[in-house]
Design an enzyme around this catalytic site. Structure first.
Site, PDB file in Angstrom:
ATOM      1  CG  HIS A 116      50.874  26.946  31.765  1.00 30.93           C
ATOM      2  ND1 HIS A 116      50.431  26.252  30.661  1.00 30.93           N
ATOM      3  CD2 HIS A 116      50.600  28.251  31.520  1.00 30.93           C
ATOM      4  CE1 HIS A 116      49.927  27.098  29.785  1.00 30.93           C
ATOM      5  NE2 HIS A 116      50.006  28.309  30.285  1.00 30.93           N
TER       6      HIS A 116
ATOM      7  CG  ASP B 181      62.073  16.426  32.794  1.00 25.57           C
ATOM      8  OD1 ASP B 181      62.163  16.210  34.000  1.00 25.57           O
ATOM      9  OD2 ASP B 181      62.263  15.564  31.921  1.00 25.57           O
TER      10      ASP B 181
ATOM     11  CB  SER C 138      47.659  29.301  28.082  1.00 28.75           C
ATOM     12  OG  SER C 138      48.773  29.737  27.354  1.00 28.75           O
TER      13      SER C 138
END
Length: 372
Positions: A164, A229, A305
């Protein structure tokens, strides 16, 4: 039916051996991983690089939700592990892969989760100061991405991070084409070259030295998915630098079950946004796990992250202790636990198939990727 049988083999056939000695040490298990090889490569249109870099993603599906998700089919697993490669000149390719079982192997699965920052009660993070720490292993393996995330050195020219940080699931983020990786180094003071005068009360000022990224691999399991998802299971990416970094790196390894981790704990360091310019280290207990994800409550903020989650265990073959990256820190997630909201920080586990894929990206030879 044959495809289902093959998938069950992929999921269950990993050779996992724990020692039974009365003087047991937390020992790296022995895995035989499958082989993942490129089958075909297709040129794609150049991406637009129009997505905003998001350092946090929210998902309402928690451990119980993930555990109850149906297994993907064998063809779905192959599709998720196929990948896109972004080059520095903006060109883009898609590579389809084949999965082969030579002796034993394992992986494939589902899940999702990740997001925000979170501090759990007392802030247990440690800022790492001074070149004696920052420039030494394992802290020296943490690097900063120009998109705002963290990455970890896993080879002479490769950095592991979260997908991401590069791609929002639909498009590549702004700055991905000119992606750079930053290495913390001491600032040179004017006229002080060779000077050994230091003030122990003042931490030495550091700066980032940047290296451009040559190409980036992102699995299609992330690109086809989203925060609600299957994509969350595949929130990882590998960056290849234009030149070697010359620092000691940390090896990757297959993630053992949480109950076999030393003290049930994980560790990682990252560049949290609330402490600009500082490398922040933390460790905490794993609270829950699925096949693809680790749930914990390590204090963290956006910017961490992409950090490599690691543990230190005994390497029986080499008769020494060794740290390995077993996951990639993804972010924060709120979960509805029987009607009560509960929050976790989530890391993507390196499963046998993910290990085979990432190792092949690094080495380009499956024969070097047989032992996880």
């Amino acid at each position: 039916m044959a495809a289902l049988s093959t998938l069950i083999l992929l999921l269950c056939a990993a050779k996992y051996v724990m020692p039974s000695s009365p003087h047991w040490k937390p020992t790296w298990p022995s895995y035989r991983v499958p082989v993942i090889l490129p089958q075909s490569t297709l040129n794609l249109d150049k991406p637009q690089f129009d997505a905003e870099a998001r350092l946090e993603v929210v998902s309402p599906c928690g451990p119980a939700c993930h555990k109850s998700s149906p297994l993907p089919t064998y063809e779905e697993v192959k599709n998720y592990l196929s990948y896109e490669t972004l080059y520095a000149n903006g060109s883009l390719t898609e590579t389809e892969v084949g999965i082969y079982i030579l002796s034993n192997a394992g992986d494939g699965s589902r899940g999702r989760s990740r997001t925000k920052r979170q501090i759990y009660g007392y802030d247990s993070r440690f800022s790492i100061f001074g070149k004696d720490f920052l420039l030494n292993y394992p802290f020296s393996t943490s690097v900063k991405l120009s998109t705002g995330c963290t990455g970890t050195l896993v080879a002479e020219k490769h950095v592991l991070t979260a997908a991401h940080c590069i791609h929002d699931g639909k498009s590549y983020v702004k700055g991905a084409q000119k992606l750079r990786v930053g290495f913390l180094k001491p600032k040179q003071k004017d006229g002080s070259k060779g000077s050994n005068i230091t003030n122990s009360a003042m931490p030495e000022k550091m700066k980032f030295q940047w290296i451009r990224v040559k190409r980036t691999h992102v699995p299609k399991g992330w690109i086809k998915g989203n925060a609600n998802d299957i994509g969350m299971d595949y929130d990882y990416a590998l960056l290849e630098l234009k030149k070697p970094h010359k620092r000691k790196f940390m090896k990757i390894g297959v993630s053992p079950p949480a109950r076999h981790l030393p003290g049930g704990r994980i560790h990682f360091s990252g560049y949290d946004n609330d402490r600009p310019g500082n490398l922040v280290y933390r460790f905490c207990d794993v609270k829950d796990e699925t096949y693809d994800l680790l749930y914990q409550q390590c204090d963290a903020q956006p910017g961490a992250s992409g950090s490599g989650v690691y543990v230190r265990m005994w390497k029986r073959q080499n008769h020494k202790w060794e740290r390995k990256i077993i996951g990639i820190f993804s972010g924060h997630q709120w979960v509805d636990m029987n009607g009560t909201p509960q929050d976790f920080n989530v890391a993507v586990r390196i499963t046998p198939l993910k290990y085979a894929q990432i190792c092949y990206w690094i080495k380009g030879n499956y024969l070097d990727c047989r032992e996880g």
